[in-house]
Design a protein around this motif. Structure first.
Motif, PDB file in Angstrom:
ATOM      1  N   LEU A 122       1.631 -13.306   7.466  1.00  0.00           N
ATOM      2  CA  LEU A 122       2.791 -12.441   6.852  1.00  0.00           C
ATOM      3  C   LEU A 122       1.912 -11.123   6.729  1.00  0.00           C
ATOM      4  O   LEU A 122       1.449 -10.945   5.482  1.00  0.00           O
ATOM      5  CB  LEU A 122       3.370 -13.056   5.708  1.00  0.00           C
ATOM      6  N   PRO A 123       1.986 -10.155   7.705  1.00  0.00           N
ATOM      7  CA  PRO A 123       1.618  -8.681   7.452  1.00  0.00           C
ATOM      8  C   PRO A 123       2.175  -7.981   6.440  1.00  0.00           C
ATOM      9  O   PRO A 123       3.411  -8.154   6.378  1.00  0.00           O
ATOM     10  CB  PRO A 123       1.506  -8.145   8.896  1.00  0.00           C
ATOM     11  N   VAL A 124       1.451  -7.153   5.619  1.00  0.00           N
ATOM     12  CA  VAL A 124       2.285  -6.253   4.818  1.00  0.00           C
ATOM     13  C   VAL A 124       2.540  -5.006   5.482  1.00  0.00           C
ATOM     14  O   VAL A 124       1.536  -4.387   6.159  1.00  0.00           O
ATOM     15  CB  VAL A 124       1.142  -5.907   3.629  1.00  0.00           C
ATOM     16  N   ASP A 125       3.742  -4.773   5.598  1.00  0.00           N
ATOM     17  CA  ASP A 125       4.240  -3.641   6.363  1.00  0.00           C
ATOM     18  C   ASP A 125       4.428  -2.396   5.323  1.00  0.00           C
ATOM     19  O   ASP A 125       5.321  -2.640   4.619  1.00  0.00           O
ATOM     20  CB  ASP A 125       5.577  -3.898   7.022  1.00  0.00           C
ATOM     21  N   ASP A 126       3.829  -1.264   5.679  1.00  0.00           N
ATOM     22  CA  ASP A 126       4.043  -0.019   4.815  1.00  0.00           C
ATOM     23  C   ASP A 126       5.591   0.523   5.247  1.00  0.00           C
ATOM     24  O   ASP A 126       5.914   1.045   4.320  1.00  0.00           O
ATOM     25  CB  ASP A 126       2.921   0.887   5.150  1.00  0.00           C
ATOM     26  N   ALA A 127       6.012   0.240   6.324  1.00  0.00           N
ATOM     27  CA  ALA A 127       7.161   0.939   6.775  1.00  0.00           C
ATOM     28  C   ALA A 127       8.327   0.193   5.874  1.00  0.00           C
ATOM     29  O   ALA A 127       9.675   0.856   5.669  1.00  0.00           O
ATOM     30  CB  ALA A 127       7.476   0.501   8.057  1.00  0.00           C
ATOM     31  N   HIS A 128       8.350  -0.901   5.143  1.00  0.00           N
ATOM     32  CA  HIS A 128       9.050  -1.465   4.410  1.00  0.00           C
ATOM     33  C   HIS A 128       8.667  -1.616   2.975  1.00  0.00           C
ATOM     34  O   HIS A 128       8.820  -2.638   2.179  1.00  0.00           O
ATOM     35  CB  HIS A 128       9.562  -2.930   4.796  1.00  0.00           C
TER      36      HIS A 128
END
Length: 246
Positions: free
Chosen positions: A86-92
């Motif tokens: 599960l990547p940590v997405d800065d866009a969300h």
């Protein structure tokens, strides 16, 4: 023949309506005392209880680094256990995207990376005390502040709002507000750092870190109370000068 008095002379000056009766203020003063005692006992008891749970689990607040990849358990097609990345997405908004089985496309869950907790077995006394120490310090500050506020309210109920000492009491409450706020934010972060070091998750290579965030509301309330304390100090001086003229 009498001349009627002008209407202005018949008018009586209106008295400002009080916001609270002396009885209500005394009730609030006693309520402050009760709340302060309960807060102090609860805060200290919470910290002491945590110290007795050393060697057990400790739960500390952490945050995930932007771009980090976390693992989550899942099920493979054949029913066996699998691991999902599960990547940590800065866009969300720094959130981990979690898919919902059976949901239509365009729907998912967001686990915010700045609201994670780390549960770790084998805690130390220091970790437990720092993790819960913010609540203990906050409880102590609430207890002392309640005593100061109680005495201030009682002087107001007696009709002496500018009694000597009230300005110092307000300044003390401002200082306690600041200390309690900083402790409740800083001490858990120290506890989280201790846990991360023990389990080998400290450093720039770790996907999580102990995030330290200041609460803004108490930082704004403290200067307001200090300004009010200065106003009370000036009011006390004016009241003493007026008494000297009589």
């Amino acid at each position: 023949m009498t001349t009627p008095a002008p209407s202005d002379t018949l008018r009586r000056p209106r008295r400002n309506r009080s916001f609270a009766s002396p009885g209500t203020i005394r009730f609030l003063a006693q309520a402050c005392l009760v709340i302060g005692v309960i807060g102090t006992i609860a805060g200290l008891g919470y910290a002491i209880n945590g110290a007795t749970q050393a060697k057990g689990y400790v739960v500390v607040p952490v945050a995930a680094r932007t771009g980090a990849v976390l693992e989550a358990p899942g099920d493979a097609a054949d029913g066996a256990e699998a691991t999902r990345l599960l990547p940590v997405d800065d866009a969300h908004r720094r959130a981990v995207r979690l898919e919902i089985p059976g949901a239509a496309a365009g729907n998912w869950l967001e686990a915010h990376a700045d609201a994670l907790t780390l549960r770790s077995w084998g805690s130390t006394v220091a970790e437990q005390l720092f993790n819960r120490g913010g609540v203990a310090v906050l409880g102590l500050c609430a207890g002392v502040g309640a005593l100061l506020l109680r005495r201030l309210l009682l002087s107001v109920a007696e009709g002496r709002p500018f009694a000597p000492g009230n300005a110092a009491r307000l300044a003390g409450i401002a200082g306690l507000t600041l200390v309690g706020s900083l402790a409740s934010d800083f001490l858990p972060a120290v506890g989280a750092n201790l846990v991360l070091r023990r389990v080998g998750l400290a450093g720039a290579d770790s996907p999580i870190f102990a995030d330290f965030t200041l609460s803004l509301a108490p930082l704004l309330v403290a200067p307001l109370l200090l300004a009010l304390a200065e106003a009370f100090r000036r009011g006390t001086e004016l009241a003493q000068d007026a008494e000297g003229l009589i």
